[in-house]
Design a protein around this motif. Structure first.
Motif, mmCIF file in Angstrom:
data_model
loop_
_atom_site.group_PDB
_atom_site.id
_atom_site.type_symbol
_atom_site.label_atom_id
_atom_site.label_comp_id
_atom_site.label_asym_id
_atom_site.label_seq_id
_atom_site.Cartn_x
_atom_site.Cartn_y
_atom_site.Cartn_z
ATOM 1 N N ILE A 1 11.932 0.494 1.753
ATOM 2 C CA ILE A 1 12.029 -0.873 1.257
ATOM 3 C C ILE A 1 13.340 -1.533 1.639
ATOM 4 C CG2 ILE A 1 12.570 -1.960 -0.966
ATOM 5 C CD1 ILE A 1 9.907 -0.806 -1.949
ATOM 6 N N ARG B 1 -0.595 -1.612 0.953
ATOM 7 C CA ARG B 1 -0.711 -0.164 1.058
ATOM 8 C C ARG B 1 -1.010 0.428 -0.311
ATOM 9 N NH1 ARG B 1 4.227 2.302 4.371
ATOM 10 N NH2 ARG B 1 4.572 0.663 5.906
ATOM 11 N N GLU C 1 2.846 -2.700 -4.134
ATOM 12 C CA GLU C 1 1.713 -2.240 -3.324
ATOM 13 C C GLU C 1 0.740 -3.389 -3.063
ATOM 14 O OE1 GLU C 1 0.494 0.906 -5.894
ATOM 15 O OE2 GLU C 1 2.235 2.121 -5.367
ATOM 16 N N SER D 1 2.086 -5.384 -0.317
ATOM 17 C CA SER D 1 2.250 -4.689 0.965
ATOM 18 C C SER D 1 0.901 -4.278 1.550
ATOM 19 C CB SER D 1 3.101 -3.438 0.771
ATOM 20 O OG SER D 1 2.382 -2.495 0.016
ATOM 21 N N SER E 1 10.599 -4.784 6.123
ATOM 22 C CA SER E 1 9.980 -5.816 5.307
ATOM 23 C C SER E 1 8.493 -5.485 5.189
ATOM 24 C CB SER E 1 10.183 -7.182 5.945
ATOM 25 O OG SER E 1 9.633 -8.151 5.086
ATOM 26 N N PHE E 2 8.095 -5.118 3.992
ATOM 27 C CA PHE E 2 6.740 -4.658 3.766
ATOM 28 C C PHE E 2 5.812 -5.745 3.268
ATOM 29 C CE2 PHE E 2 8.617 -0.398 3.295
ATOM 30 C CZ PHE E 2 7.720 0.299 4.072
ATOM 31 N N LEU E 3 6.378 -6.723 2.604
ATOM 32 C CA LEU E 3 5.536 -7.572 1.759
ATOM 33 C C LEU E 3 5.039 -8.797 2.511
ATOM 34 C CD1 LEU E 3 7.627 -7.393 -1.532
ATOM 35 C CD2 LEU E 3 6.098 -5.707 -0.530
ATOM 36 N N SER E 4 3.802 -9.177 2.230
ATOM 37 C CA SER E 4 3.275 -10.380 2.870
ATOM 38 C C SER E 4 4.068 -11.578 2.374
ATOM 39 C CB SER E 4 1.796 -10.595 2.558
ATOM 40 O OG SER E 4 1.291 -9.591 1.759
#
Lengths: 493, 263
Positions: free
Chosen positions: A414, A207, A202, A205, A418-421
C-alpha cells in the motif's frame, strides 16, 4: 451495492434535497435503516451523502444531494439522524434549520465540555456532574445528571475527550499508518474495525481475500465478541455486587483474549487483519489447541453465567432497569446489542454479510424487554451462539484451507503502489461486538482517500444510554452504562 | 426445581477453582509463541544503502545513522520491520520485561563489534528512594487521556483474580487524593490536557507518574497529530515508562513490581 463493493462517484445519484429526504424517510418507514449521514464541502456548497441499508436484499444504497450551508434539518422527520446532524454542524459549520438540540459532539477545538448543558430548574432540583476522569479505569467522558432527589430526569453526555484526529489523518491514505489507525479506532474492537477498513480497501482495489483469510477473520471476530461479552457480564455482575460471576468472568475474558493471542501474538488481535488477507495462519496444530481451549472456556463460562442468571437478586436488580422500548430504540436508530435487547432483529452478519459470513452466520439473539436484563441476556445468547459457530467452523474445515502458507495480504504494497480505483466510493461494514461498524471513503483522482468516515456503533447508541436513564435513579447508572458499554474512543475518533 | 442460590454459588466456586497466577514467585504465565516482546538488533552491520526497516515502520521508530536505533517508546510492536528486513537483523524476542525509569533507555541500539544481541537496555533495577516509600502500599489513579482503551483494558485485567495486583498492595483508587501517583494511558489529547494536569495536581506529594503504552510515551499511532500532545512527558515528568501497544499485562505488572523493588 453489496458489502465490500465500490461504486464510481459519478454513478451516485445526486438528488434534489426534498427528494433525498423522501427517499430516506420512505426507507426508514418501511423497516430499513440509515447506516450513516455525512457531508463533504464542495465549492461553496456541500455534498451530503446518506447510506441506507436494505436488509431484505442485503444491499446498501448511497445517495447524494447538493445542499447549501443552511438547510432544513432532517432530524425533525428522522430522529435517528440527530447526532449525525450535530456532527455536520460541528465539523463543517452547516446549519440544519430546526434541529432541536444543536451542540458539538466531539469538540474539535480542544475545549471539551464547554457547552450549555441542558438544565432542569425547580425547587430541590440538583445536578450531579461526573468526569471526564472517572472513578474506575475507563475512558474519559463528562456526564451531567439532572436530579430531583434520587430520580434522574435527564442525563446529558458530553464526549470528545478522546478525539485524536483519526479521520483527518486517514485522508490522503492508505499508507503504512492507516491499518494502525483502524486497529486503534476502538482498541477492544480491533478485529471489527480492522476488518471494516480492510473490506473498504479491498472494495476499492477489486482484490478479494482468500477463503482461508476470511475464515481466520471470522474466527477472530467471534473471539473478540466472546471476550467482550463475557467481560461485560462480569462487569455488570460487579456493579450489582454479585462478586462470584464478576471474578470468574474477569478471568475468563482473559482466557479468550489469550486464544486470540494464540493466533496472532496479541491479545486484542493487533497485526492480524490486513487488507487483502491476514498476517498469520491458523495451522492444524494451532487449531487443535484453539479448539481444546475453547471447550474449556465454554465450560467455565456456562458455569459462571448460569450462576448469574439463576440468582434471584441479580435478576431483580436488572429487570425493569433502564428501559428503552422498541419504538424508541427504532426512532433513536440504536444498533447492535442495545437494539437487539429492545427486540429489533438487526445484525450486519445477517443483513449485510461479508467474507465467511456469506457461507454461514450465527442466528440473531433478541430479547423484547429493552432493559438491563435484556442487554445482559442478549449478550448471553450471543456468547452461546458464538461458541456454537466457532465449534462449527473450526471442526468442519473447507478443503481450500491449507496448512502450509499464511494467506497472503497486500498491506505492505500500500505504501508504494496505488491500488485503489480513482474517484470511487467504497464501503466496509462489519458487526463488531457492540454492533454495526460502518466505514466509508472516497478516492481522489490519484486513488488516495479524499475523505474517510467511520461510524462506530457507539455513535448511534450514546443517546440510547441517556434515554435509558430517564426516570431511573443515579444508582442505576453504573448498570445502564455497563449494559450498553459504549466506546468513547470509537465515538470521538 | 427450586435451587438455593447459596448452593449454586458454592458449586460454581468449586468448579472454577483457584486460578491466581503464581508469578512472580512461580513462573510467568505462558505467552503465545507469536508474542512480540523486546526487539533485538543483531550487531552485524547493515548494507550501507538499506533503509527497508526504516521505511517500513509506520511510526518512524527506527532510525539509521551509522547504526540502527529502535525506539521502544514509539514502537507499535507490529513487526513490519522484521518482515521488511532481508537479513534478519531485527527480531522480536519473547522478553516481556520492557519497563524503564528513563526515556533514553527505551532506545535499542545496534552496537559494533559485539557478537551478542543487546540486552542491556532495562538496567539492573528501577529502585530509588522514592519508589521504596511505596513498596508495601502503592495506590494509583488511572487517567485515560486519549488512545484506544486497550491499555486501560489491560490495566483493568491486573485487578482481576487471575493477576490480583492487590496481592502486592497495588490498587487503582477512585480519587487522586487517595493516590500515590497516576498511571496515564493515551497520547494526551487537547481535550484531556486540563483534566490530566488537574488530576496530577490533586495527588499529594511525593507522587509518581507512570506512562503506559506507546501513546502515553510518544503519541503512539497518533504521533504528531495536532489534536494531541505526543505523550505525558510534554506536560508532567514521568517516573516509569512501560512501552507496548498495548503492553501485555505481564509487562505492566513486572514494571510496577520492579519499580517497587519487589522482584
Amino acid at each position: 451495492m453489496r458489502n465490500g463493493e465500490s461504486i464510481a462517484l459519478k454513478a451516485i445519484p445526486n438528488l434534489e434535497f426534498p427528494h433525498f429526504k423522501t427517499v430516506l424517510k420512505d426507507a426508514v418507514s418501511t423497516g430499513n435503516r440509515i447506516l450513516g449521514l455525512w457531508a463533504v464541502p464542495f465549492d461553496n456548497e456541500y455534498s451530503m451523502f446518506g447510506a441506507i441499508l436494505y436488509p431484505s436484499t442485503q444491499r446498501v444504497e448511497i445517495l447524494c444531494s447538493t445542499v447549501e450551508k443552511t438547510y432544513p434539518s432532517l432530524t425533525l422527520d428522522l430522529p435517528s439522524l440527530h447526532w449525525f446532524e450535530r456532527d455536520l454542524s460541528e465539523r463543517l459549520g452547516m446549519i440544519p434549520q430546526g434541529h432541536p438540540w444543536l451542540k458539538p459532539v466531539r469538540f474539535y477545538q480542544g475545549e471539551a465540555g464547554k457547552v450549555d448543558f441542558f438544565r432542569v430548574n425547580g425547587e430541590e432540583v440538583h445536578e450531579v456532574a461526573v468526569g471526564p476522569v472517572h472513578a474506575g479505569v475507563i475512558e474519559p467522558g463528562h456526564f451531567r445528571f439532572q436530579c430531583h432527589g434520587e430520580k434522574v430526569y435527564h442525563l446529558e453526555i458530553a464526549l470528545g475527550y478522546q478525539h485524536r484526529g483519526v479521520e483527518r489523518a486517514l485522508t490522503g491514505g492508505p499508507n503504512e499508518r492507516s491499518i494502525h489507525y483502524a486497529e486503534t479506532l476502538a482498541g477492544d474492537t480491533t478485529i471489527g474495525h480492522a476488518t471494516a477498513y480492510s473490506l473498504l480497501v479491498e472494495s476499492l482495489s477489486g482484490r478479494k481475500p482468500s477463503l482461508q483469510a476470511e475464515w481466520i477473520r471470522a474466527i477472530s471476530l467471534e473471539l473478540e465478541r466472546l471476550a467482550n461479552h463475557i467481560g461485560d457480564i462480569g462487569a455488570l455482575s460487579g456493579d450489582i455486587g454479585f462478586l462470584p460471576t464478576q471474578s470468574y468472568c474477569g478471568r475468563i475474558r482473559g482466557d479468550v483474549l489469550n486464544v486470540t493471542a494464540l493466533i496472532c501474538g496479541n491479545r486484542f488481535g493487533r497485526n492480524l487483519v490486513r487488507p487483502g488477507g491476514v498476517r498469520y495462519n491458523l495451522e492444524r496444530e494451532r487449531l487443535d489447541t484453539l479448539r481444546h481451549r475453547l471447550r474449556e472456556i465454554e465450560n467455565d463460562t456456562v458455569s459462571a453465567v448460569e450462576l448469574f442468571f439463576e440468582t434471584p437478586t441479580v435478576r431483580a436488580r436488572l429487570e425493569g432497569t433502564g428501559i428503552v422500548p422498541t419504538h424508541i430504540a427504532i426512532e433513536l436508530g440504536l444498533v447492535g446489542v442495545a437494539a437487539r435487547a429492545s427486540g429489533i432483529p438487526i445484525d450486519a452478519r445477517k443483513d449485510l454479510p461479508w467474507g465467511y459470513f456469506l457461507n454461514q452466520c450465527p442466528p440473531v439473539g433478541i430479547y423484547p424487554t429493552g432493559d438491563c436484563y435484556g442487554r445482559a441476556y442478549v449478550r448471553w445468547l450471543e456468547i452461546q451462539e458464538s461458541f456454537q459457530f466457532l465449534h462449527r467452523i473450526t471442526e468442519t474445515i473447507p478443503e481450500e484451507i491449507s496448512d502450509k502458507e499464511p494467506p497472503p495480504h497486500f498491506n505492505d504494497g500500500i505504501r508504494t503502489e496505488s491500488f485503489l480505483s480513482p474517484e470511487s466510493l467504497g464501503i466496509g461494514v462489519t458487526e463488531g461486538w457492540r454492533g454495526e461498524i460502518f466505514h466509508v471513503a472516497a478516492t481522489d483522482s490519484e486513488g488516495k482517500f479524499a475523505w474517510y468516515r467511520v461510524f462506530d456503533p457507539s455513535f448511534h447508541n450514546w443517546f440510547g444510554l441517556a434515554y435509558a436513564m430517564r426516570g431511573g435513579e443515579i444508582s442505576d447508572f453504573p448498570l445502564c452504562n455497563k449494559s450498553f458499554n459504549l466506546s468513547y474512543c470509537g465515538h470521538d475518533l | 426445581m427450586i435451587t438455593t442460590p447459596l448452593l449454586s454459588i458454592l458449586k460454581a466456586r468449586a468448579k472454577q477453582k483457584y486460578r491466581t497466577l503464581q508469578y512472580p514467585k512461580g513462573n510467568p504465565p505462558p505467552l503465545s509463541d507469536r508474542f512480540l516482546g523486546k526487539p533485538l538488533i543483531a550487531s552485524t552491520p547493515c548494507p550501507m544503502d538499506c533503509l527497508l526497516c526504516v521505511s517500513s515502520c509506520p511510526i518512524g521508530a527506527i532510525q539509521k545513522k551509522e547504526f540502527l536505533h529502535l525506539d521502544m517508546g514509539r514502537c507499535l510492536f507490529c513487526g513490519a520491520c522484521v518482515e521488511a528486513c532481508p537479513n534478519g537483523t531485527i527480531r522480536f524476542s519473547k522478553d516481556f520485561q520492557l519497563a524503564t525509569r528513563d526515556r533514553e533507555s527505551l532506545v535499542i541500539r545496534q552496537r559494533e563489534g559485539s557478537e551478542t544481541l543487546d540486552k542491556s537496555i532495562v538496567g539492573s533495577t528501577l529502585w530509588t528512594n522514592i519508589s521504596r516509600k511505596f513498596r508495601r502500599s502503592f495506590r494509583l489513579r488511572q487517567v485515560s487521556a486519549g488512545g484506544c482503551n486497550a491499555c486501560e483494558a489491560d490495566c483493568n485485567v491486573l485487578s482481576t483474580i487471575a493477576w490480583d495486583m492487590g496481592r502486592f498492595g497495588i490498587q487503582f483508587v477512585a480519587s487522586p487524593r487517595h493516590a500515590d501517583g497516576i498511571l496515564v494511558t493515551g497520547p494526551v489529547t487537547e481535550n484531556m490536557k486540563v483534566a490530566l494536569e488537574k488530576t496530577y495536581q490533586a495527588v499529594p506529594s511525593p507522587k509518581v507518574v507512570i506512562a503506559v503504552g506507546s501513546c502515553a510515551i510518544s503519541g503512539g499511532p497518533y504521533k504528531d497529530h495536532p489534536e494531541q500532545k505526543n505523550g505525558v512527558s510534554s506536560l508532567i515528568p514521568v517516573d516509569l515508562f512501560i512501552p507496548g501497544c498495548p503492553p501485555h499485562p505481564l509487562t505492566i505488572l513486572e514494571g510496577l513490581l520492579r519499580f517497587l523493588d519487589r522482584i
